[in-house]
Design an enzyme around this catalytic site. Structure first.
Site, PDB file in Angstrom:
ATOM      1  N   GLU A 177       0.868  -1.197  -0.205  1.00  0.00           N
ATOM      2  CA  GLU A 177      -0.094  -0.124  -0.125  1.00  0.00           C
ATOM      3  C   GLU A 177       0.801   1.417  -0.031  1.00  0.00           C
ATOM      4  O   GLU A 177       1.968   0.882   0.139  1.00  0.00           O
ATOM      5  CB  GLU A 177      -0.856   0.005   1.352  1.00  0.00           C
ATOM      6  N   HIS A 199      -9.023   9.734   3.353  1.00  0.00           N
ATOM      7  CA  HIS A 199      -8.734   8.503   2.290  1.00  0.00           C
ATOM      8  C   HIS A 199      -8.928   9.002   0.945  1.00  0.00           C
ATOM      9  O   HIS A 199     -10.055   9.666   0.688  1.00  0.00           O
ATOM     10  CB  HIS A 199      -9.464   7.501   2.545  1.00  0.00           C
ATOM     11  N   ARG A 244      -1.132   8.906   1.529  1.00  0.00           N
ATOM     12  CA  ARG A 244      -2.454   9.089   1.450  1.00  0.00           C
ATOM     13  C   ARG A 244      -3.007  10.881   1.541  1.00  0.00           C
ATOM     14  O   ARG A 244      -3.862  11.287   0.696  1.00  0.00           O
ATOM     15  CB  ARG A 244      -3.483   8.384   2.096  1.00  0.00           C
ATOM     16  N   HIS A 262     -11.313   9.559   6.882  1.00  0.00           N
ATOM     17  CA  HIS A 262     -10.995   8.195   7.169  1.00  0.00           C
ATOM     18  C   HIS A 262     -10.719   7.674   8.577  1.00  0.00           C
ATOM     19  O   HIS A 262     -11.177   6.470   9.051  1.00  0.00           O
ATOM     20  CB  HIS A 262     -10.137   7.665   6.187  1.00  0.00           C
ATOM     21  N   ARG A 301      -1.198   8.597   9.698  1.00  0.00           N
ATOM     22  CA  ARG A 301      -0.877   7.150   9.740  1.00  0.00           C
ATOM     23  C   ARG A 301      -0.333   6.546   8.609  1.00  0.00           C
ATOM     24  O   ARG A 301      -0.837   6.754   7.335  1.00  0.00           O
ATOM     25  CB  ARG A 301      -2.080   6.416  10.216  1.00  0.00           C
TER      26      ARG A 301
HETATM   27  C1  SIN Z   1      -7.490   0.761   2.990  1.00  0.00           C
HETATM   28  O1  SIN Z   1      -7.648  -0.431   2.621  1.00  0.00           O
HETATM   29  O2  SIN Z   1      -7.127   1.645   1.933  1.00  0.00           O
HETATM   30  C2  SIN Z   1      -7.606   1.296   4.305  1.00  0.00           C
HETATM   31  C3  SIN Z   1      -6.372   0.603   5.087  1.00  0.00           C
HETATM   32  C4  SIN Z   1      -6.086   1.681   6.010  1.00  0.00           C
HETATM   33  O3  SIN Z   1      -6.795   2.530   6.185  1.00  0.00           O
HETATM   34  O4  SIN Z   1      -5.078   1.441   6.518  1.00  0.00           O
END
Ligand code: SIN
Length: 478
Positions: free
Chosen positions: A109, A220, A267, A326, A362
């Protein structure tokens, strides 16, 4: 009278209950039906150091995402314990996704320097984990209970005051663990469960319990916002990690105008870029054309089915996206054992807490991990204490939870938070937000709204105190 009261039935509360010795009397309180929690909606997964050698790199990525404001000790604890909690879950029978040879599958990610996110059920990690923990938790669980106060006297917590079905009562315990989640419902657009409404952060503020890092609210970048409810549908970061792209109406991958990492920038950067691009009049989409249908359906089954039901022929159709609130980095200040300073026997774990692991921003998928690591540590800490059974009793004071006009104020608050305390902030707008919140506080309002407003006020005041942009707190202009 209990040994433990746990407020909240998400990952932190349930995993805490699994770590309590079997001879203890444990009560979990859930405000609504138990699946209405953020854990249930978590898609991406559980970030973990892949092995001992990966710990320094996981720590480094977490510190970098946190923009220099993480507590390095807490981050080290998070990463070092990640292997332990993952092993523990697997030993208890939880199944993360594996390849055909039985090796754990790790995904990547944004802002992770390697693939290190474990997942389950493809994109249903939270739901699978929640179901597993619920099935295995030996604790008594009661739904429909609103915690309206903490029974604290002389710096000692003795239990909680609750409302259930119009009845108010006090429940005593040797240890109280707050695991009630974040604040999503304060915002007009969010990805959180509908129950996540800042009640205990607000209560902490009213009770003079310290909140920390409240200006750091994470948005997010990839959320489907075209629905009536404030709760919006998340499109997991793992989609971008595995090849989905962000494009505009001309199919241009404009994120590279903002950051050389494009879709894989942290993000906050991606959210701001999308927000700005939209403000300039563009439409923004998530494009899945790098995926075959077979792969997409298997790897992201929740998203596949949800969007097919909504009329999007994914992965062939692009989906319109916007950023939405988020995750709350700040919360009730704790030490690295989840202890709330100055209130003995009171703990905060998971998103409601601020352990210092996230700093100003985060790192993706560190939140489920935080819930696991710090709930376990909180229980370890209680087991070293010798608390007598509390024998206090507290004076009752009747309250009105809700008044008819609260709903209008709640919507006004959501719109203020989204517009003036959002992705890009201005000092002047923060001041306006503060005034409007203070105005609403003077109205005749119900107790639950009072809690929301007192948490919102903390967020705005913290944001006003911080002049410079850092991490998720982005200030532009006066
Ligand atoms: C996501 O699946 O993008 C969210 C994961 C997260 O908030 O860490």
């Amino acid at each position: 009278m209990y040994d433990y009261i746990i407020v909240g039935a998400g990952i932190a509360g349930l995993y805490a209950s699994l770590n309590i010795p079997a001879d203890k009397k444990v009560l979990i309180l859930s405000k609504e039906p138990v699946w209405e929690c953020n854990t249930f909606y978590a898609q991406g997964g559980v970030a973990t150091a892949v092995d001992e050698e990966d710990i320094p790199s996981h720590i480094q990525d977490t510190l970098a995402a946190g923009a220099g404001l993480c507590d390095p000790k807490a981050v080290e604890i998070l990463s070092r314990n990640s292997l332990l909690v993952v092993e523990d879950l697997i030993a208890r029978g939880f199944e993360f996704d594996k390849d055909e040879e039985g090796h754990l599958l790790f995904t990547k990610e944004a802002a992770h320097s390697r693939a290190r996110i474990l997942h389950a059920g493809g994109d249903a990690t939270g739901r699978e984990l929640h179901r597993f923990l619920l099935r295995n938790s030996p604790a008594k669980l009661v739904e429909g209970v609103e915690v309206i106060d903490l029974l604290i006297e002389d710096g000692v917590c003795h239990g909680v005051r609750v409302r259930k079905g119009g009845e108010q009562s006090d429940i005593y315990a040797k240890y109280v663990l707050l695991a009630s989640g974040g604040i999503g419902s304060l915002y007009a657009y969010h990805t959180n469960a509908t129950t996540i409404s800042a009640d205990l952060q607000g209560l902490a503020a009213l009770r003079g319990i310290e909140l920390k890092d409240m200006e750091f609210t994470q948005f997010h970048p990839t959320v489907f916002v075209h629905s009536k409810r404030a709760q919006k549908l998340l499109l997991t970061e793992a989609l971008r990690g595995e090849g989905a792209t962000v494009v505009d109406e001309e199919n241009r991958r404009f994120l590279f105008d903002y950051d050389p990492r494009g879709e894989l920038a942290p993000r906050d950067i991606v959210s701001r870029a999308i927000y700005r691009h939209q403000k300039e009049g563009h439409s923004v989409y998530l494009d899945f054309s790098n995926f075959s249908e077979e792969f997409f359906k298997k790897r992201f089954p929740t998203i596949y089915h949800k969007f097919r039901n909504l009329g999007f022929y994914v992965p062939y159709d692009k989906v319109p996206i916007s950023p939405a609130f988020h995750f709350m980095m700040g919360g009730i200040k704790t030490d690295v054992w989840g202890r709330v300073p100055k209130v003995r026997y009171l703990y905060a774990i998971g998103e409601v807490a601020c352990t210092g692991v996230h700093g100003a921003n985060r790192l993706a998928s560190n939140s489920l991990l935080e819930g696991l690591v710090f709930s376990r540590r909180a229980i370890e800490d209680t087991l070293l204490q010798k608390r007598e059974v509390p024998i206090k009793s507290f004076q009752k004071s009747p309250i009105t939870l809700m008044l008819p006009k609260d709903s209008d104020f709640k919507h006004r608050l959501r719109s203020i938070m989204w517009q003036k305390v959002g992705i890009i902030r201005k000092k002047s707008e923060l001041k306006e937000a503060l005034e409007e919140i203070e105005q609403m506080q003077k109205e005749p309002i119900g107790y639950l709204l009072k809690l929301r407003l007192s948490c919102a006020k903390q967020i705005v005041q913290s944001a006003l105190r911080r002049d410079k942009s850092i991490g998720a707190h982005y200030i532009e202009g006066e």
